[in-house]
Enzyme design. Structure first.
Site, mmCIF file in Angstrom:
data_model
loop_
_atom_site.group_PDB
_atom_site.id
_atom_site.type_symbol
_atom_site.label_atom_id
_atom_site.label_comp_id
_atom_site.label_asym_id
_atom_site.label_seq_id
_atom_site.Cartn_x
_atom_site.Cartn_y
_atom_site.Cartn_z
ATOM 1 C CG HIS A 198 1.090 4.196 12.510
ATOM 2 N ND1 HIS A 198 -0.073 2.999 12.397
ATOM 3 C CD2 HIS A 198 1.391 3.162 11.173
ATOM 4 C CE1 HIS A 198 -0.695 2.271 11.628
ATOM 5 N NE2 HIS A 198 0.157 2.363 10.250
ATOM 6 C CG HIS A 217 -0.314 -0.208 2.919
ATOM 7 N ND1 HIS A 217 -0.692 1.446 3.530
ATOM 8 C CD2 HIS A 217 -0.276 -0.888 3.657
ATOM 9 C CE1 HIS A 217 0.042 0.858 4.558
ATOM 10 N NE2 HIS A 217 0.445 -0.098 4.791
ATOM 11 C CG ASP A 228 1.776 -3.775 5.734
ATOM 12 O OD1 ASP A 228 2.709 -2.932 5.662
ATOM 13 O OD2 ASP A 228 0.378 -3.578 5.187
ATOM 14 C CG ASP A 285 2.573 0.667 7.607
ATOM 15 O OD1 ASP A 285 2.333 0.188 6.799
ATOM 16 O OD2 ASP A 285 1.764 0.916 9.136
ATOM 17 C CG ASP A 299 -2.833 5.037 3.072
ATOM 18 O OD1 ASP A 299 -2.168 2.969 2.386
ATOM 19 O OD2 ASP A 299 -3.625 4.480 4.138
ATOM 20 C CD GLU A 356 -2.996 -1.616 5.207
ATOM 21 O OE1 GLU A 356 -2.748 -2.372 6.369
ATOM 22 O OE2 GLU A 356 -2.895 -0.461 6.027
ATOM 23 C CD GLU A 357 -1.148 2.575 8.121
ATOM 24 O OE1 GLU A 357 -1.787 2.283 8.429
ATOM 25 O OE2 GLU A 357 0.101 2.008 7.559
HETATM 26 ZN ZN LIG Z 1 1.177 -1.575 6.365
#
Ligand SMILES: [Zn+2]
Length: 414
Positions: free
Chosen positions: A383, A80, A200, A143, A82, A177-178
């Site tokens: 994150h 992903h 991922d 990520d 994003d 995705e997030e």
């Molecule tokens: Zn991810």
């Protein structure tokens, strides 16, 4: 020393691709589309002629087969583009800390942001490696730009090594995705794969073939509102009924705060309060889908008990399916995970089998007809402004992708 996967990664993280839960469009933010368009140009440049981005911001591309065998299944790799909206992703400045030796990694834009070996046990496996971090005020975006860089680099390797036998390999890069929408507009038919792998995951060697099964429960309590000065004997306060209900939920078990490993939970996470009507939303999680039903019956019984304890109150309960444990699907095709394990071993790594206490795009894709376990991409502390990845882990992931393509070809007779 040059490292194509590292060079790509350092380039990709500079794009601001945070997704936005509040925007209904797909992709949710224009930054993702900017990155996707540049990715398409890059894929064309390495020789993937059909690379394109669709109306919803999904990029797909094909690495043509090199094998003469005709029965090799088409396999896919997915990452992903994003990054999490929970942390700034504007002006990400990646820093490569060469030859890590256990020292503190101090991030220059905020000296309180320090990666310490004592706090981060996974760093012990990275001695001598080159660690990439952000500069202290943003996330890094490993990520999942580590996954994107690994897949593009593996594709480039396959295109420039036509002597490596493999079947048709498809690539997909997904938005949002997030914010839980990565599978929403994924065109499984157009992707046309027997199975796929998301890149991922965390530490090297990880293969994740199991996720939670997940439902959302909405419990709505109805009371009766009237002027509080003249409410004696008539007012029924839904806020108090909801509080009574939450108080009845199990303490010390069946909660996120009290469980780990293979135990599921119920978790009230938001409430919309009013005297007339109060809505409590809960997520319900279990690896076993039957375990969800048990937990939901318990929650429903407690909600009814709370309503019954307040004459004049009423309760409505609804359950929505969110996603299901991908293992149910993957168990029907054991070779998908078996070949992934073999690819990890062939790359000189130890297989680490993990269960995800959450979901991935793969959890939903698996039930949309595309069985999709998750492989390590090298992401850590995601994150967070202490997010990091190592060059060597990313290079290992590239090797695993290439090995997987070979294995799917080898295992077919003709
Ligand atoms: Zn991810």
């Amino acid at each position: 020393m040059t490292s194509p996967v590292l060079d790509r990664f350092l380039r990709y993280v500079r794009y601001d691709t945070r997704s936005d839960d509040g925007a209904p469009s797909s992709p949710s933010t224009p930054g993702q589309l900017v990155f996707q368009r540049d990715l398409v140009a890059e894929l064309h440049a390495i020789g993937l002629a059909d690379a394109d981005v669709d109306a919803n911001g999904y990029v797909m591309a094909t690495v043509p087969a090199t094998t003469r065998k005709t029965a090799v299944p088409v396999i896919g790799f997915i990452a992903h583009v994003d990054t999490s909206p929970e942390m700034s992703g504007t002006g990400v400045t990646p820093i490569v800390h060469a030859r890590y030796d256990g020292r503190d990694l101090v991030l220059p834009d905020d000296p309180t942001a320090v990666l310490r070996l004592a706090d981060i046990p996974a760093l012990a496996d990275q001695m001598g490696h080159d660690i990439v971090t952000a500069s202290g005020t943003t996330l890094l975006g490993a990520d999942d730009k580590a996954g994107v860089a690994e897949i593009v680099t593996a594709a480039e390797y396959l295109v420039s090594h036509p002597d490596v036998p493999h079947g048709v390999v498809r690539l997909a890069f997904t938005p949002d995705e997030e914010i839980g929408r990565g599978a929403n507009h994924f065109d499984v038919a157009r992707f046309g794969c027997h199975c796929a792998y998301t890149l991922d995951g965390g530490g090297r060697g990880e293969v994740e073939s199991e996720s939670f099964s997940a439902d959302l429960m909405t419990v709505t309590f109805y009371g009766f509102n009237t002027h509080p000065g003249y409410a004696k004997g008539t007012m029924v306060n839904a806020i108090k009924i909801a509080a009574d209900f939450v108080h009845r939920l199990p303490v010390g078990r069946l909660s996120p705060e009290s469980t780990d490993g293979h135990d599921g939970f119920v978790h009230p996470y938001t409430q919309q309060s009013g005297v007339d009507r109060t809505i409590v939303k809960l997520i319900v999680r279990d690896f076993d889908t039957a375990g969800l039903a048990d937990k939901e019956s318990l929650v429903a019984a407690l909600a009814r008990e709370a309503a019954a304890a307040h004459p004049g109150a009423r309760v409505d309960i609804s359950v929505e399916e969110q996603y299901r444990n991908m293992r149910v699907v993957l168990d029907r095709h054991p070779e998908i995970v078996e070949y992934a394990n073999e690819a990890v071993r062939r790359s000189g790594l130890t297989v680490v089998t993990r269960s995800i206490r959450g979901g991935t795009d793969g959890s939903r894709l698996s039930f949309m007809g595309l069985p999709t376990p998750n492989l390590f991409a090298g992401e850590h502390n995601f994150h967070s402004r202490l997010e990091w990845v190592s060059r060597q882990d990313m290079e290992n992931a590239v090797e695993v992708i290439v090995a997987l393509c070979r294995i799917w070809e080898e295992r077919v007779a003709l």
